[in-house]
Every structure is written in C-alpha cells, then in structure tokens.
Design a protein around this motif. Structure first.
Motif, PDB file in Angstrom:
ATOM      1  N   LYS A 181      43.952 -51.259  59.050  1.00  0.00           N
ATOM      2  CA  LYS A 181      44.137 -52.576  59.663  1.00  0.00           C
ATOM      3  C   LYS A 181      45.601 -53.000  59.729  1.00  0.00           C
ATOM      4  N   SER A 182      46.440 -52.431  58.874  1.00  0.00           N
ATOM      5  CA  SER A 182      47.858 -52.809  58.884  1.00  0.00           C
ATOM      6  C   SER A 182      48.560 -52.388  60.159  1.00  0.00           C
ATOM      7  N   ASN A 183      47.933 -51.523  60.945  1.00  0.00           N
ATOM      8  CA  ASN A 183      48.524 -51.146  62.232  1.00  0.00           C
ATOM      9  C   ASN A 183      48.500 -52.304  63.221  1.00  0.00           C
ATOM     10  N   ALA A 184      47.851 -53.397  62.853  1.00  0.00           N
ATOM     11  CA  ALA A 184      47.874 -54.612  63.671  1.00  0.00           C
ATOM     12  C   ALA A 184      48.901 -55.612  63.137  1.00  0.00           C
ATOM     13  N   VAL A 185      49.667 -55.201  62.120  1.00  0.00           N
ATOM     14  CA  VAL A 185      50.673 -56.069  61.505  1.00  0.00           C
ATOM     15  C   VAL A 185      52.062 -55.576  61.894  1.00  0.00           C
ATOM     16  N   PRO A 186      52.959 -56.450  62.379  1.00  0.00           N
ATOM     17  CA  PRO A 186      54.305 -56.025  62.789  1.00  0.00           C
ATOM     18  C   PRO A 186      55.082 -55.345  61.667  1.00  0.00           C
ATOM     19  N   VAL A 187      55.989 -54.459  62.053  1.00  0.00           N
ATOM     20  CA  VAL A 187      56.802 -53.703  61.105  1.00  0.00           C
ATOM     21  C   VAL A 187      57.537 -54.635  60.144  1.00  0.00           C
ATOM     22  N   GLN A 188      58.173 -55.682  60.691  1.00  0.00           N
ATOM     23  CA  GLN A 188      58.928 -56.620  59.861  1.00  0.00           C
ATOM     24  C   GLN A 188      58.044 -57.225  58.780  1.00  0.00           C
ATOM     25  N   THR A 189      56.830 -57.629  59.152  1.00  0.00           N
ATOM     26  CA  THR A 189      55.931 -58.280  58.196  1.00  0.00           C
ATOM     27  C   THR A 189      55.448 -57.297  57.136  1.00  0.00           C
ATOM     28  N   THR A 210      53.987 -48.439  52.406  1.00  0.00           N
ATOM     29  CA  THR A 210      54.846 -49.233  53.284  1.00  0.00           C
ATOM     30  C   THR A 210      55.505 -48.361  54.344  1.00  0.00           C
ATOM     31  N   LYS A 211      56.069 -47.224  53.920  1.00  0.00           N
ATOM     32  CA  LYS A 211      56.740 -46.346  54.880  1.00  0.00           C
ATOM     33  C   LYS A 211      55.753 -45.796  55.916  1.00  0.00           C
ATOM     34  N   LYS A 212      54.572 -45.369  55.461  1.00  0.00           N
ATOM     35  CA  LYS A 212      53.588 -44.812  56.391  1.00  0.00           C
ATOM     36  C   LYS A 212      53.089 -45.857  57.377  1.00  0.00           C
ATOM     37  N   ARG A 213      52.834 -47.073  56.888  1.00  0.00           N
ATOM     38  CA  ARG A 213      52.302 -48.103  57.778  1.00  0.00           C
ATOM     39  C   ARG A 213      53.370 -48.620  58.743  1.00  0.00           C
ATOM     40  N   MET A 214      54.612 -48.707  58.314  1.00  0.00           N
ATOM     41  CA  MET A 214      55.666 -49.099  59.254  1.00  0.00           C
ATOM     42  C   MET A 214      55.793 -48.054  60.358  1.00  0.00           C
ATOM     43  N   GLY A 215      55.700 -46.781  59.964  1.00  0.00           N
ATOM     44  CA  GLY A 215      55.779 -45.713  60.963  1.00  0.00           C
ATOM     45  C   GLY A 215      54.609 -45.708  61.907  1.00  0.00           C
ATOM     46  N   SER A 216      53.387 -45.864  61.379  1.00  0.00           N
ATOM     47  CA  SER A 216      52.201 -45.832  62.243  1.00  0.00           C
ATOM     48  C   SER A 216      52.116 -47.067  63.120  1.00  0.00           C
ATOM     49  N   ARG A 217      52.604 -48.220  62.611  1.00  0.00           N
ATOM     50  CA  ARG A 217      52.636 -49.427  63.446  1.00  0.00           C
ATOM     51  C   ARG A 217      53.604 -49.248  64.611  1.00  0.00           C
ATOM     52  N   PHE A 218      54.780 -48.703  64.339  1.00  0.00           N
ATOM     53  CA  PHE A 218      55.754 -48.454  65.404  1.00  0.00           C
ATOM     54  C   PHE A 218      55.182 -47.473  66.422  1.00  0.00           C
ATOM     55  N   GLY A 268      58.681 -44.503  59.606  1.00  0.00           N
ATOM     56  CA  GLY A 268      58.737 -45.773  58.891  1.00  0.00           C
ATOM     57  C   GLY A 268      60.069 -46.011  58.220  1.00  0.00           C
ATOM     58  N   GLU A 269      60.658 -44.938  57.672  1.00  0.00           N
ATOM     59  CA  GLU A 269      61.969 -45.074  57.052  1.00  0.00           C
ATOM     60  C   GLU A 269      63.035 -45.483  58.059  1.00  0.00           C
ATOM     61  N   LYS A 270      62.934 -44.949  59.271  1.00  0.00           N
ATOM     62  CA  LYS A 270      63.948 -45.206  60.288  1.00  0.00           C
ATOM     63  C   LYS A 270      63.786 -46.574  60.948  1.00  0.00           C
ATOM     64  N   VAL A 271      62.524 -47.074  61.061  1.00  0.00           N
ATOM     65  CA  VAL A 271      62.302 -48.348  61.755  1.00  0.00           C
ATOM     66  C   VAL A 271      62.293 -49.533  60.803  1.00  0.00           C
ATOM     67  N   GLY A 272      62.356 -49.282  59.491  1.00  0.00           N
ATOM     68  CA  GLY A 272      62.315 -50.375  58.532  1.00  0.00           C
ATOM     69  C   GLY A 272      63.435 -51.373  58.746  1.00  0.00           C
ATOM     70  N   PRO A 273      63.166 -52.676  58.563  1.00  0.00           N
ATOM     71  CA  PRO A 273      64.195 -53.710  58.743  1.00  0.00           C
ATOM     72  C   PRO A 273      65.406 -53.445  57.859  1.00  0.00           C
ATOM     73  N   GLY A 274      66.583 -53.665  58.405  1.00  0.00           N
ATOM     74  CA  GLY A 274      67.799 -53.472  57.650  1.00  0.00           C
ATOM     75  C   GLY A 274      68.427 -52.102  57.817  1.00  0.00           C
ATOM     76  N   GLN A 275      67.689 -51.153  58.418  1.00  0.00           N
ATOM     77  CA  GLN A 275      68.236 -49.819  58.663  1.00  0.00           C
ATOM     78  C   GLN A 275      69.238 -49.884  59.816  1.00  0.00           C
ATOM     79  N   LYS A 299      57.135 -54.839  55.919  1.00  0.00           N
ATOM     80  CA  LYS A 299      58.251 -54.728  54.985  1.00  0.00           C
ATOM     81  C   LYS A 299      58.331 -55.959  54.092  1.00  0.00           C
ATOM     82  N   ASP A 300      58.177 -57.138  54.662  1.00  0.00           N
ATOM     83  CA  ASP A 300      58.226 -58.376  53.886  1.00  0.00           C
ATOM     84  C   ASP A 300      57.119 -58.410  52.834  1.00  0.00           C
ATOM     85  N   PHE A 301      55.898 -58.055  53.255  1.00  0.00           N
ATOM     86  CA  PHE A 301      54.765 -58.067  52.325  1.00  0.00           C
ATOM     87  C   PHE A 301      54.998 -57.121  51.148  1.00  0.00           C
TER      88      PHE A 301
END
Length: 670
Positions: free
Chosen positions: A111-119, A285-293, A356-363, A121-123
């Motif tokens: 379900k986290s694939n429906a959550v933006p990358v920024q969020t 976190t890294k996997k979900r940021m990557g899969s969301r992107f 996910g590592e590359k798209v994470g906020p602050g990179q 990371k924040d969570f």
C-alpha cells in the motif's frame, strides 16, 4: 494569536462556538455548490473529466451526425462512431489507466506505493525518532500516528516541545482515537458520497470531523491567515528555499490517508521478516521509495502506450467520414473525374532499493530533485506527466494516423494530397488542449477576482498586485499551477467560519484588507436583506464594532482602535461568532460558495459551447469552403485536373491525379 499586539476578548462570559456543517441552501444554487464540491474532491481527474465529457465528448459526438448532411441528405453515422470512440476513449484513459497501474502496484507491491516518496522518507524518520510499539498492529498504529501528529503540531506557534502541545489544548490521543475509529468504519459509497447523504458513523464524516478539529487547532495556534487545511511534517533540511516550502505541505485529510496506507503496509511487511525493527525500517524505506518512484514512471508509460494505440481503434474507416462528404462532392463536380491511382508518401527488490537511495529527499541526484514533480495520486496523474500525455501522446499519434488517411482520401478522390484531417486535428486538438488546461480555471479565477472587488470578500487564493507586469498577471490567472485560484468550498469554510474568538475574526478581517478586499462591503453583505434571517450578520457586527462600520472608507486599523476604547460585551461577541459559525446563517459562506459555483458553471458552459459545438462547426466550415462555394458549386482552383499539356510531351501519359500534381508543381493552380 494577537493582532497588532492586542488580544481581543469579551468582557464577561465564554464564547460559544456553534458549528454546523449542513447548509440549507435550496434550488439550483445548492445543487451547483454540491456538484462543484464533488468535482473538487475528485481533483484534476474530476475537473478534466467534467470538462472533457460536457465540453467535448457528448456535444461533439452528437453534432457529428450533421457533418456533411447538407450535401448527402443523410445522417453521418460514421462520423458519430468515430467521434464517440475518439473522445470517450482518450479522456478517460488518461486517468483510468494510471489508476489501474497504481491499483496493481499497491495490491501486489504494498500500500505504500500509493504514498509519495517525500512522505515515505518523512514517516521513516518520525518512526526512527519515536517510541514505536510493535507488539500488535493496534499498538503500532497508535504509536506511529502519535509520532506523526506530534511532528505536525510541533510546527505550530509557541510549541517548543511535546509538553507544549497539551498545554495548547491539543488532544493528540483524541485525534488518534478518531483516526482508528475512521479506519474501521464503513464508507458511504460513491453515490451517497456524491449526494452528501448524512451518515454520521461513515469514514467520510468521521474524517470531516477530524479535519474540522484540525482547522480549529491550527487557527488557534498559528500566526497570520494561512491555508488552515494543510499540515507539514517535512524537516527544514529538505526545503531548498522558501518558495518551495509549500510543496512540502499536504492537506490534513490526504496526510491521514497516507498514514493509514503506510502503517498497514509497514506492519504487514514487518511480520514477514526476522530482522529487528531498526534495520527493517531502513531497508523498507529504501525499497518503498524506489517502488513508489517506479510506480509513478509506470503510470506515465502505460498511459502513454494506451494513448498511442487509441487512434488505431477509433479510425475504423480508411478515410475520414467528417471530410469525405465534401471531398466526394468536389470530386463529382470536377470536369474530369480522377481515378484511383497509386500514391506513396531487470532482482526487483534490490533494484527498488537502489532507486530508493537515489530518489530519497536530500540526495544530490537528478532523480531526487525531480521525484516530487512526478508524484501521482491514483487517477490524478502528476501535472508534468499529464501535460506530456495530452500533448505528445495524444496529439502525435492522431497526426500520424491522420496523414495516412489524408493520403488514402486523395487516392480515392483525386488531386494532390490535401491535409484536411490533419489541419482539422491541429485546429481542434491544440485549441481543445489549451482551453481545457488553461481557459476554464483562468475564466473562473478572473471572474472570482472581479467578484472579490465588487463584494469585498476575497474569493481567490491570491490577488493581482499593482506592480505585477501584464505577463505576470496573465500567468497568475491562466496558469493552473499559478497563485490565483477560486477557493473551494472546503477552503471557504476553513477561512470564513470556525472562529473560536474575536481575535480570530480580526485576523480574518486583517487578511481581507491585506488581499484587497473591502471591510465595509464585507460587513454589509446582508445589510438590508429581508430574506431568511434578514440582516443578522450586519446587526451582530454593528453591536461589536459600533457605528464605525457604516463608514464606507473604514479600515482595519480603525476597528482595532475602536475595540481598544470600547471592549465589546461577551453576549455581543457570542452573537456575532454564532452567526459566522453556523453555515446555514453565515452570509459570507453563502455568497462565496454560491458565487464560485456559478462562476465555475458559467466557465464550463462557455467551454462546452465553444469546444463541443462551435469548434467542430468552424472546422466543418473551413473544409467545406476550401472546396465549395456558398451555393455548393466547386471552387475554380479545383475545377479541372486535365489542364493543357503539349501534345509532344510524355506527360500526356500521366493519369489525372498525376497531371494535377504536375500543374501544382508548375504553379498553374493556387
């Protein structure tokens, strides 16, 4: 909160806050308000679909049957079929396809694939810094929701630590309890939600109650006059500059939805691993940021493929039934009829983690800098993707298909290639794209600005400043990402009601004057009214502010000075706040919601008339006049393909189609 260093309060007693969500508007205006409120809830997808269906799909399909009827005497059912397939496949596909992609991604990937990358990371950072319970799903959710809400409220004024939140009267436990209750409640259902059927224990109404409480808490604990529907949980280190700060805010109802999806996914994933929670959350976190992107990219790619294929579906005829009647009539009128002649013209989990590592906020990567602009929300694709789809992947494949049919039509009717369908598409589709993307919202914003000036009530999210250049003013009004937008019903409710005390009302009046509103006109909005409750707002305001409100040039500073010298009675303050906090009585809400709904409806009617009926007629007229005169006789330049050719010339062996092409080459025909 204080205005100009003064805290306004009643002399005696406590303020009452009688809030009622249900409006008692009747008739057409009530229906329009509910309609546009539903459209606003649907976001970009709903807004575009309404314009697309009412502005193009239905009227164009209906009008297509009359194309060429004056020449053939028959309804053009071929054009009806083609228009229907084209319009009803193209628009909805831009939202149905990405919605299906996201559904598949959340169902099979979490379900986290429906959550933006920024969020995401924040969570994860909130979890790492909070005391999270993992003994049960309920315990986990309670501790996670508490951590997120602490972060939200820590951004309010005067809150330096967690203890300050409770001191400000903000009950986080009550918020968490209501969110958990909302999760287990039943939904209204699509139709009941559209009709706004009262269901107190439904998810929708429980969420509305949470939002309402959040607006009250934010209004009571923030300075200035803000967007009270938005919350922020993003650390300042991710905000590059102040201009981008708003990008890291999210509407509180959207944030709650993200909290629910993320917590469900994370806890379910954690129960399937033997890792300790600390190491698990980092990998998750890294996997979900990557899969969301990756999901955002796939939503765009699959929709683009669908859009590219659609022209092959709707072009069921080898030639265009909209231009065929004119071409055929012109061919019949030619002195020498032409004959048909030949004419040529890669481990998925590791991959997601690396992304996910590359798209994470602050990179510092390009992906990280642009990931935010590609965020899509179910059927609401990101605007950059939407603009790309509607231009490149809608217009280009149509033009490719139209060139093929223009060539086929020229083979069938003779003469050099006439790019009739192609020119139709350029006129029709480019105009349609520009109108839908910019004109409707722009017209609504322009009317809202004008109504704000006349009524004194600010009806838009921004204003035009005197020092703005003409170009900047144009961009503000017609850019869908620009500052001037008509306020939604939820925004007007948050801005113009839910006042806890006189100080909050004064902040609203100060904001009105700052944004070029008119305090005199605002306070007189129902003055002299004999309808319903009469002039209850004006009368109540006069008790609090006195005769000064009858001064047409009254300014906010004068109201402040009056209240310093003449503190109002508690009963008078309560009466005024009671009117404003009851939506069935609040004349500001009535005017704002009705006016904005009417403006949006007028804008839609203009778009419908122009795109649905006017533009097809213009195209039909242009093509018809290209070949035929007013009396349906052939234009002289298309009259004779067999122009004189010397007897000794080998060109005598050319067929009529080829002769005419040669004559065009020689410049004998214009």
């Amino acid at each position: 909160m204080k205005v100009n260093g003064i805290k306004f309060a009643a002399q005696n007693g406590q303020n009452s806050n009688n809030n009622h969500n249900n409006t008692n508007f009747t008739g057409v205006s009530d229906g329009l308000i509910k309609f546009w409120e539903a459209v606003d809830r649907g976001g970009l997808a709903a807004s575009f679909t309404v314009q697309d269906m009412l502005g193009t799909n239905i009227p164009r399909t209906w009008a297509a049957k009359d194309v060429g009827k004056d020449l053939t005497g028959k309804n053009n059912w071929g054009a009806v079929l083609e228009n229907g397939l084209r319009e009803f496949l193209t628009g909805p596909s831009m939202f149905v396809v990405p919605g299906l992609v996201l559904y598949g991604s959340t169902k099979f990937g979490g379900k986290s694939n429906a959550v933006p990358v920024q969020t995401i990371k924040d969570f994860s950072e909130i979890i790492e810094k909070s005391n999270i319970e993992t003994s049960s799903k309920e315990a986990f959710k309670k501790s996670f929701y508490t951590g997120v809400l602490k972060k939200v409220f820590s951004n309010f004024d005067g809150i330096e630590n967690v203890e300050d939140i409770a001191k400000k009267g903000i009950d986080i436990e009550q918020y968490v309890s209501q969110i958990l209750k909302m999760e287990s409640a039943k939904k209204k259902g699509f139709l009941n939600n559209i009709k706004n059927v009262p269901m107190p224990d439904s998810q929708e109404e429980l969420l509305a109650g949470i939002v309402k409480q959040f607006v009250s808490d934010k209004k009571a604990n923030t300075s200035g006059y803000l967007d009270f529907l938005k919350a922020s949980i993003t650390d300042e280190k991710y905000i590059v500059d102040a201009k981008n700060a708003s990008k890291f805010e999210v509407k509180i109802d959207d944030l709650i939805g993200r909290m629910v999806k993320y917590s469900d996914d994370l806890f379910e994933s954690f129960t399937k691993t033997s890792d300790n929670f600390a190491s698990f959350i980092k990998n998750f976190t890294k996997k979900r940021m990557g899969s969301r992107f990756a999901t955002n990219i796939m939503m765009g790619v699959f929709t683009a493929l669908a859009m590219w294929f659609i022209p092959k579906i709707y072009t069921v005829n080898k030639t265009n039934p909209e231009t065929d009647p004119v071409r055929q009539k012109a061919n019949e009128l030619r002195s020498g009829k032409s004959k048909e002649v030949s004419f040529t013209g890669g481990g998925i989990s590791k991959l997601m983690s690396d992304i996910g590592e590359k798209v994470g906020p602050g990179q510092k990567s390009w992906l990280s800098k642009n990931a935010q602009s590609l965020e899509s929300n179910w059927v609401n694709v990101a605007r950059p993707i939407f603009y790309t789809l509607i231009t490149c992947f809608t217009l280009v494949p149509r033009l490719i298909q139209s060139t093929k049919r223009d060539i086929a039509s020229s083979k069938k009717n003779g003469g050099p290639v006439q790019w009739d369908e192609t020119s139709n598409i350029l006129r029709r589709d480019i105009t349609t794209i520009l109108t839908i993307l910019f004109a409707m919202e722009g017209m609504g914003a322009a009317m809202g600005l004008n109504a704000s000036k006349k009524s004194g009530i600010v009806l838009t999210s921004d204003i035009l400043k005197k020092d703005d250049s003409l170009f900047k003013k144009f961009i503000k009004i017609f850019n869908p990402e620009g500052g001037v937008k008509v306020l939604s019903k939820a925004e007007t409710n948050a801005q113009m009601s839910n006042f806890a005390d006189l100080d909050q009302l004064m902040r609203f009046l100060n904001d009105t004057e700052t944004n070029k509103g008119n305090i005199y006109k605002l306070l007189h909005i129902d003055a002299g009214s004999n309808k319903g409750d009469g002039s209850i707002f004006y009368n109540a305001a006069k008790k609090v502010f006195g005769e000064i409100i009858d001064n047409k040039d009254v300014k906010f500073a004068q109201l402040v000075e009056h209240l310093k010298k003449n503190p109002p009675a508690a009963s008078d303050v309560n009466e005024l706040l009671g009117v404003l906090n009851d939506a069935s009585k609040n004349p500001l809400l009535k005017f704002a919601n009705k006016t904005n709904a009417i403006f949006q409806t007028v804008s839609l009617a203009i778009v419908t008339g122009f795109l649905g009926f006017g533009l097809p007629k213009i195209n039909d007229f242009i093509i018809k006049r290209k070949y035929l005169k007013d009396n349906n006789t052939l234009q002289p330049k298309y009259n004779d393909p067999d122009m004189p050719i010397p007897a000794y010339s080998i060109l005598n062996s050319l067929q009529p189609f080829e002769r005419e092409t040669y004559q065009y080459f020689l410049g004998n025909k214009k």
